[in-house]
Design a protein around this motif. Structure first.
Motif, PDB file in Angstrom:
ATOM      1  N   ARG A  58       0.841  -1.215   0.000  1.00  0.00           N
ATOM      2  CA  ARG A  58       0.000   0.000   0.000  1.00  0.00           C
ATOM      3  C   ARG A  58       0.873   1.261   0.000  1.00  0.00           C
ATOM      4  N   GLY A 107      -5.218   2.869  -6.063  1.00  0.00           N
ATOM      5  CA  GLY A 107      -6.014   3.163  -4.863  1.00  0.00           C
ATOM      6  C   GLY A 107      -7.328   3.860  -5.184  1.00  0.00           C
ATOM      7  N   ASP A 135      -3.828   3.935   0.289  1.00  0.00           N
ATOM      8  CA  ASP A 135      -5.136   4.280   0.852  1.00  0.00           C
ATOM      9  C   ASP A 135      -5.440   5.746   0.534  1.00  0.00           C
TER      10      ASP A 135
END
Ligand code: EQ3
Length: 322
Positions: A89, A99, A164
């Motif tokens: 991530r 994302g 994210d």
């Protein structure tokens, strides 16, 4: 007494059995990044001997095309780094763009990368990779799951990859794109029969969902109503539920089989219904055993519905309170 989402979440809670899905995901989360990628490759290729996802449509692939083209042009080391960034991530360019993808575009992106790996265009596993015993532990746990649970684990790992983007301000959002439609593989089931259930809001909900008629489905909810997807927090209000449905509920075939309905002293109703759901990704080849727990207000509107993945097929018949 006023209905609250918190109390609605607890209806029929004593009939729930711990699911092996979060336990398998927790094992996966403990793996290092190369082990995670290797696990996914082994699990996916093993699963592919019996079931394979349907190829995503051209419109869906177009949304992922620019990232896929960039990856195709990279060296094997760079390709591996992109995959590590996605699994970590990381805040790296491709991981950031990923994302922003919807759930189904993320799945389509990995579907296509998997095809490119099979063709030898993209490196499948980091060179010099040595598998650790932890990978075998997660693979063994995965083998014990039924196919519906296996694809849920796989989907979850793909959804959680990439940077994210939820904390980024609106100025960084890419231009909104319309969610491409899934072609239905089977004709929608228009007349719904559920043993033990005649509640109109529930029957209309299933009918609307099976026709991808989300406006109709939303109109069955109270304005402050909520939908709680498996292993997630409730999504509250018409606008948020509609956005979620357009992104994630297209092309589903819902086949509720049996249920119970309990009238409450305040005029509301609590229902638990069990049955099978098919995703357009796998069509009729994979059925997911699920439960819907509905709270219908005294005016006949849906105040709350939770969708739970069942721990085992035996749970399909577990409609008792105690
Ligand atoms: C290339 C490879 C293999 C290796 C690499 O190292 C890493 C990765 C990630 C790889 C690729 C993996 C791929 C291509 C995975 C693909 C997985 C797919 C297509 C999974 C699809 C799963 C779909 C599921 C589990 C759908 C479930 C839907 C449900 C339960 C819907 C429920 C709902 C109901 C019933 C409602 O009433 C309201 C809406 C709601 C949606 C909640």
């Amino acid at each position: 007494m006023a209905l609250t989402i918190q109390s609605a979440q607890n209806i029929f809670s004593n009939t729930q059995v711990p699911s092996p899905i979060p336990a398998t995901i927790a094992l996966f989360d403990q793996l290092g990044v190369d082990d995670q990628l290797a696990y996914l490759w082994y699990a996916y290729t093993e699963m592919g001997k019996t079931i394979t996802p349907a190829a995503p449509g051209a419109a869906r692939l177009q949304l992922a095309e620019s990232l896929l083209n960039q990856i195709k042009k990279m060296s094997p080391e760079e390709q591996t780094q992109v995959m590590r960034d996605l699994a970590n991530r990381a805040d790296a360019p491709i991981s950031r763009s990923y994302g922003f993808f919807s759930v189904n575009t993320k799945l389509a992106f990995w579907y296509e990368l998997g095809e490119l790996m099979k063709q030898g265009v993209v490196a499948p596993i980091p060179s010099g990779y040595q598998m650790t015993p932890g990978v075998q532990v997660v693979l063994d746990a995965t083998k014990k799951l039924d196919p519906g649970q296996q694809i849920t684990v796989l989907r979850n790992t793909v959804v959680n990859m990439g940077f994210d983007t939820s904390d980024l301000g609106p100025s960084s959002y890419p231009k909104a794109v319309e969610e491409p439609a899934f072609a239905r593989t089977a004709p929608s089931i228009s007349s719904v029969k559920i043993d033990g259930v005649t509640e109109p809001a529930v029957l209309s909900y299933i009918e609307a969902m099976n026709a991808d008629n989300f406006d109709k489905a939303i109109s069955l909810f109270t304005p402050e109503g909520a939908l709680q997807p498996p292993f997630q927090k409730p999504i509250v209000g018409h606008e948020a539920i509609a956005k979620y449905m357009r992104e994630e509920a297209q092309g589903l075939n819902m086949m509720p089989k049996q249920g119970i309905c309990e009238d409450q002293p305040d005029g509301s109703k609590q229902l638990k219904i069990t049955g099978v759901v098919q995703t357009p990704w796998f069509g009729v080849t994979v059925g997911m055993n699920i439960a819907w727990r509905f709270l219908i207000n005294p005016e006949g509107k849906i105040f709350f519905v939770a969708i739970d993945m069942l721990a085992s097929p035996e749970e399909l018949l577990n409609l008792r309170r105690v």
